[in-house]
Design a protein around this motif. Structure first.
Motif, PDB file in Angstrom:
ATOM      1  N   LYS A 241      -2.189  12.640   0.268  1.00 23.94           N
ATOM      2  CA  LYS A 241      -1.858  13.705   0.944  1.00 23.94           C
ATOM      3  C   LYS A 241      -0.266  13.743   0.427  1.00 23.94           C
ATOM      4  N   SER A 242       0.114  15.162   0.439  1.00 26.14           N
ATOM      5  CA  SER A 242       1.391  15.519   0.202  1.00 26.14           C
ATOM      6  C   SER A 242       2.451  14.838   1.337  1.00 26.14           C
ATOM      7  N   THR A 243       3.545  14.399   0.566  1.00 23.82           N
ATOM      8  CA  THR A 243       4.611  13.644   1.457  1.00 23.82           C
ATOM      9  C   THR A 243       5.607  14.623   1.960  1.00 23.82           C
TER      10      THR A 243
ATOM     11  N   GLN B 162       7.520   6.661  -0.885  1.00 23.06           N
ATOM     12  CA  GLN B 162       7.689   6.378   0.579  1.00 23.06           C
ATOM     13  C   GLN B 162       8.610   5.194   1.021  1.00 23.06           C
ATOM     14  N   GLU B 163       8.473   4.331  -0.066  1.00 28.53           N
ATOM     15  CA  GLU B 163       9.507   3.371   0.017  1.00 28.53           C
ATOM     16  C   GLU B 163      11.066   3.754  -0.175  1.00 28.53           C
ATOM     17  N   ARG B 164      11.050   4.699  -0.886  1.00 28.97           N
ATOM     18  CA  ARG B 164      12.474   5.258  -1.041  1.00 28.97           C
ATOM     19  C   ARG B 164      12.849   6.128   0.277  1.00 28.97           C
ATOM     20  N   LYS B 165      11.889   6.763   0.725  1.00 28.88           N
ATOM     21  CA  LYS B 165      12.142   7.514   1.929  1.00 28.88           C
ATOM     22  C   LYS B 165      12.647   6.610   3.296  1.00 28.88           C
ATOM     23  N   ALA B 166      11.904   5.739   3.135  1.00 33.70           N
ATOM     24  CA  ALA B 166      12.352   4.344   4.291  1.00 33.70           C
ATOM     25  C   ALA B 166      13.579   3.981   4.070  1.00 33.70           C
ATOM     26  N   ASP B 167      13.905   3.523   2.890  1.00 35.96           N
ATOM     27  CA  ASP B 167      15.141   3.114   2.312  1.00 35.96           C
ATOM     28  C   ASP B 167      16.312   4.015   2.833  1.00 35.96           C
ATOM     29  N   HIS B 168      16.331   5.430   2.528  1.00 35.58           N
ATOM     30  CA  HIS B 168      16.884   6.370   2.988  1.00 35.58           C
ATOM     31  C   HIS B 168      17.129   6.719   4.630  1.00 35.58           C
TER      32      HIS B 168
ATOM     33  N   VAL C  80       8.163   6.650   8.348  1.00 29.00           N
ATOM     34  CA  VAL C  80       7.314   6.886   7.265  1.00 29.00           C
ATOM     35  C   VAL C  80       5.791   6.890   7.825  1.00 29.00           C
ATOM     36  N   ASN C  81       5.373   5.890   8.583  1.00 30.19           N
ATOM     37  CA  ASN C  81       3.875   5.971   9.131  1.00 30.19           C
ATOM     38  C   ASN C  81       3.691   7.353   9.940  1.00 30.19           C
TER      39      ASN C  81
ATOM     40  N   ALA D 129       0.758  -1.293  -0.057  1.00 29.79           N
ATOM     41  CA  ALA D 129      -0.082  -0.127   0.056  1.00 29.79           C
ATOM     42  C   ALA D 129       0.882   1.151   0.052  1.00 29.79           C
ATOM     43  N   TYR D 130       2.141   1.175   0.067  1.00 27.74           N
ATOM     44  CA  TYR D 130       3.169   2.303   0.142  1.00 27.74           C
ATOM     45  C   TYR D 130       3.271   2.850  -1.255  1.00 27.74           C
ATOM     46  N   THR D 131       3.742   3.937  -1.485  1.00 30.64           N
ATOM     47  CA  THR D 131       3.966   4.521  -2.620  1.00 30.64           C
ATOM     48  C   THR D 131       5.633   4.336  -2.837  1.00 30.64           C
TER      49      THR D 131
END
Length: 101
Positions: A58-60, A13-19, A42-43, A8-10
């Motif tokens: 919503k904007s990230t 969001q996945e790139r953000k979590a990796d970083h 991220v959550n 369900a993540y964009t």
């Protein structure tokens, strides 16, 4: 959808979590714990994964990353000027002494 499913993540969001996880790992946190903390961040920032539907995105932004700038200096500002001044003098003396060695 089972717990822990990341479908369900964009991509963002996945790139953000990796970083974020990468940063934790650089600081010595285990890979599993870094991953857990990254997804928690991220959550917190984005309110979880994105749901389908028109107008629901919503904007990230980066609220957790920006919090430090807002909070910085609040504790020091609450102290009396004389205390801040004494601390500044003490720090200056320490730096001067260490530079001499």
């Amino acid at each position: 959808m089972p717990r822990g499913d990341k479908s369900a993540y964009t991509d963002k969001q996945e790139r953000k979590a990796d970083h974020i996880a990468e940063g934790y790992e650089k600081r010595g946190v285990s890979e599993k714990e870094a991953e857990r903390r990254a997804w928690a961040t991220v959550n917190k920032d984005d309110g979880g994964g994105k749901k389908s539907g028109l107008g629901r995105g919503k904007s990230t932004g980066h609220p957790a990353a920006r919090k430090g700038g807002r909070k910085g200096g609040a504790a020091a500002a609450a102290r009396p000027e004389a205390d801040r001044s004494a601390a500044a003098r003490k720090g200056w003396e320490t730096r001067r002494r260490k530079a001499a060695h």
